[in-house]
Scaffold this motif. Structure first.
Motif, PDB file in Angstrom:
ATOM      1  N   ASP A 165       0.709  -1.202   0.119  1.00 36.74           N
ATOM      2  CA  ASP A 165      -0.003   0.024  -0.037  1.00 36.74           C
ATOM      3  C   ASP A 165       0.813   1.075   0.013  1.00 36.74           C
ATOM      4  O   ASP A 165       0.359   2.271  -0.620  1.00 36.74           O
ATOM      5  CB  ASP A 165      -1.065   0.047   1.322  1.00 36.74           C
ATOM      6  N   GLU A 166       2.076   1.290   0.545  1.00 36.48           N
ATOM      7  CA  GLU A 166       2.980   2.244   0.558  1.00 36.48           C
ATOM      8  C   GLU A 166       3.203   2.763  -0.776  1.00 36.48           C
ATOM      9  O   GLU A 166       3.593   3.579  -1.016  1.00 36.48           O
ATOM     10  CB  GLU A 166       3.991   2.138   1.772  1.00 36.48           C
ATOM     11  N   ARG A 167       3.732   1.492  -1.570  1.00 42.98           N
ATOM     12  CA  ARG A 167       4.491   1.428  -2.756  1.00 42.98           C
ATOM     13  C   ARG A 167       3.408   2.125  -3.592  1.00 42.98           C
ATOM     14  O   ARG A 167       3.768   3.029  -4.464  1.00 42.98           O
ATOM     15  CB  ARG A 167       4.850   0.300  -3.377  1.00 42.98           C
ATOM     16  N   ILE A 168       2.277   1.625  -3.367  1.00 42.49           N
ATOM     17  CA  ILE A 168       1.005   2.219  -4.266  1.00 42.49           C
ATOM     18  C   ILE A 168       0.846   3.815  -3.860  1.00 42.49           C
ATOM     19  O   ILE A 168       0.587   4.681  -5.002  1.00 42.49           O
ATOM     20  CB  ILE A 168      -0.213   1.558  -4.197  1.00 42.49           C
ATOM     21  N   GLU A 169       0.964   4.064  -2.726  1.00 39.96           N
ATOM     22  CA  GLU A 169       0.787   5.447  -2.344  1.00 39.96           C
ATOM     23  C   GLU A 169       1.922   6.375  -3.130  1.00 39.96           C
ATOM     24  O   GLU A 169       1.759   7.573  -3.540  1.00 39.96           O
ATOM     25  CB  GLU A 169       0.991   5.746  -0.947  1.00 39.96           C
ATOM     26  N   ASN A 206      -9.070  10.666  -9.464  1.00 39.04           N
ATOM     27  CA  ASN A 206      -9.532   9.463  -8.405  1.00 39.04           C
ATOM     28  C   ASN A 206      -8.573  10.041  -7.181  1.00 39.04           C
ATOM     29  O   ASN A 206      -7.471  10.383  -7.312  1.00 39.04           O
ATOM     30  CB  ASN A 206      -9.047   8.421  -9.008  1.00 39.04           C
ATOM     31  N   ASP A 207      -9.267   9.784  -5.884  1.00 38.72           N
ATOM     32  CA  ASP A 207      -8.410   9.943  -4.708  1.00 38.72           C
ATOM     33  C   ASP A 207      -7.533   8.492  -4.700  1.00 38.72           C
ATOM     34  O   ASP A 207      -7.712   7.625  -5.354  1.00 38.72           O
ATOM     35  CB  ASP A 207      -9.679  10.145  -3.582  1.00 38.72           C
ATOM     36  N   LEU A 208      -6.727   8.567  -3.271  1.00 35.34           N
ATOM     37  CA  LEU A 208      -5.809   7.776  -3.093  1.00 35.34           C
ATOM     38  C   LEU A 208      -6.506   6.340  -3.021  1.00 35.34           C
ATOM     39  O   LEU A 208      -5.954   5.204  -3.351  1.00 35.34           O
ATOM     40  CB  LEU A 208      -5.104   8.040  -1.919  1.00 35.34           C
ATOM     41  N   ASP A 209      -7.708   6.237  -2.229  1.00 36.66           N
ATOM     42  CA  ASP A 209      -8.376   5.024  -2.024  1.00 36.66           C
ATOM     43  C   ASP A 209      -8.958   4.370  -3.353  1.00 36.66           C
ATOM     44  O   ASP A 209      -8.620   3.033  -3.705  1.00 36.66           O
ATOM     45  CB  ASP A 209      -9.578   5.307  -1.156  1.00 36.66           C
ATOM     46  N   ASP A 210      -9.442   5.131  -4.286  1.00 33.03           N
ATOM     47  CA  ASP A 210      -9.768   4.448  -5.342  1.00 33.03           C
ATOM     48  C   ASP A 210      -8.729   4.032  -6.270  1.00 33.03           C
ATOM     49  O   ASP A 210      -8.607   3.296  -6.964  1.00 33.03           O
ATOM     50  CB  ASP A 210     -10.588   5.541  -6.322  1.00 33.03           C
ATOM     51  N   PHE A 211      -7.459   5.095  -6.315  1.00 34.58           N
ATOM     52  CA  PHE A 211      -6.276   4.784  -7.078  1.00 34.58           C
ATOM     53  C   PHE A 211      -5.619   3.357  -6.659  1.00 34.58           C
ATOM     54  O   PHE A 211      -5.459   2.456  -7.281  1.00 34.58           O
ATOM     55  CB  PHE A 211      -5.471   5.797  -6.709  1.00 34.58           C
ATOM     56  N   LYS A 217      -4.286  -2.228  -7.711  1.00 36.39           N
ATOM     57  CA  LYS A 217      -4.254  -3.548  -7.281  1.00 36.39           C
ATOM     58  C   LYS A 217      -4.869  -4.412  -7.984  1.00 36.39           C
ATOM     59  O   LYS A 217      -4.282  -5.516  -8.436  1.00 36.39           O
ATOM     60  CB  LYS A 217      -4.795  -3.681  -5.796  1.00 36.39           C
ATOM     61  N   ASN A 218      -6.069  -4.127  -8.715  1.00 34.28           N
ATOM     62  CA  ASN A 218      -6.667  -4.854  -9.759  1.00 34.28           C
ATOM     63  C   ASN A 218      -5.795  -4.764 -11.312  1.00 34.28           C
ATOM     64  O   ASN A 218      -5.828  -6.128 -11.331  1.00 34.28           O
ATOM     65  CB  ASN A 218      -8.169  -4.358 -10.179  1.00 34.28           C
ATOM     66  N   VAL A 219      -5.383  -4.006 -11.358  1.00 34.54           N
ATOM     67  CA  VAL A 219      -4.451  -3.980 -12.725  1.00 34.54           C
ATOM     68  C   VAL A 219      -3.245  -4.780 -12.376  1.00 34.54           C
ATOM     69  O   VAL A 219      -2.808  -5.534 -13.561  1.00 34.54           O
ATOM     70  CB  VAL A 219      -3.948  -2.440 -13.165  1.00 34.54           C
ATOM     71  N   ASN A 220      -2.609  -4.776 -11.210  1.00 28.38           N
ATOM     72  CA  ASN A 220      -1.547  -5.371 -10.945  1.00 28.38           C
ATOM     73  C   ASN A 220      -1.573  -6.943 -10.976  1.00 28.38           C
ATOM     74  O   ASN A 220      -0.654  -7.656 -10.909  1.00 28.38           O
ATOM     75  CB  ASN A 220      -0.717  -4.773  -9.929  1.00 28.38           C
TER      76      ASN A 220
END
Length: 144
Positions: free
Chosen positions: A73-77, A129-134, A139-142
Motif C-alpha cells: 500500500d505504501e508503494r502504491i501511495e 481519483n483519490d488515493l483510495d480509488d487509486f 491492485k486490480n491492474v497489477n
C-alpha cells in the motif's frame, strides 16, 4: 543505537529517496512550474524533509536512490504521488512517463506489469481519483 533509531533512519532514507523521485519528475523538462513547486513543498513537509535536505535533493536528485517501502500500500501511495507530480504543471511529457516507469520498477512493481500499472495510474490521476480509488484500481491492474 536502539532498534527504533535504526527504523526511523531507514524510514527517513525511504522518504528522502521518494522525495528525490518526485523532484526528478518535476525537473525533467528543466523547469519547475508553480504547480510542481507547490506539490514539492507539500511533499517535503509530509515526508519530513529538512530545508538542508530539500536544497541538496533539488540540486542533485539523481544522487538519492529509490528506497522502496516493504508495504504494498505504501508503494502504491508513492506511485500515486509521483503520478500527481506528472500532472502538476498540467502537461505530460514523454520523459516524465519514462521516469515514472523506471521509478515504478524501483518500487518493485513487476517489469511484466509496469507499463500497464503506470498507464492506469496516469488515467486515474487524469480523472481525479483519490488515493483510495487509486489503490483499489492499481491492485486490480497489477493482478492481471
Amino acid at each position: 543505537m536502539s532498534i527504533s533509531d535504526l527504523y526511523s533512519s531507514g524510514k527517513h532514507k525511504q522518504e528522502i529517496g521518494h522525495f528525490a523521485s518526485i523532484v526528478k519528475i518535476a525537473k525533467v523538462d528543466g523547469i519547475i512550474s508553480e504547480g510542481e513547486q507547490e506539490l514539492l513543498d507539500r511533499a517535503s513537509k509530509k515526508l519530513n524533509i529538512s530545508e538542508e535536505e530539500y536544497t541538496l535533493i533539488l540540486k542533485s536528485p539523481e544522487k538519492f536512490p529509490v528506497n522502496s517501502p516493504v508495504s504494498y500500500d505504501e508503494r502504491i501511495e508513492r506511485l500515486y504521488l509521483l503520478t500527481k507530480m506528472i500532472f502538476a504543471d498540467e502537461e505530460v511529457a514523454k520523459e516524465e512517463v519514462g521516469i515514472l516507469r523506471k521509478i515504478a520498477l524501483a518500487l518493485n512493481f513487476s517489469d511484466k506489469n509496469v507499463e500497464k500499472v503506470c498507464d492506469e495510474a496516469i488515467h486515474l490521476i487524469l480523472n481525479d481519483n483519490d488515493l483510495d480509488d487509486f489503490t483499489i484500481a492499481i491492485k486490480n491492474v497489477n493482478l492481471n
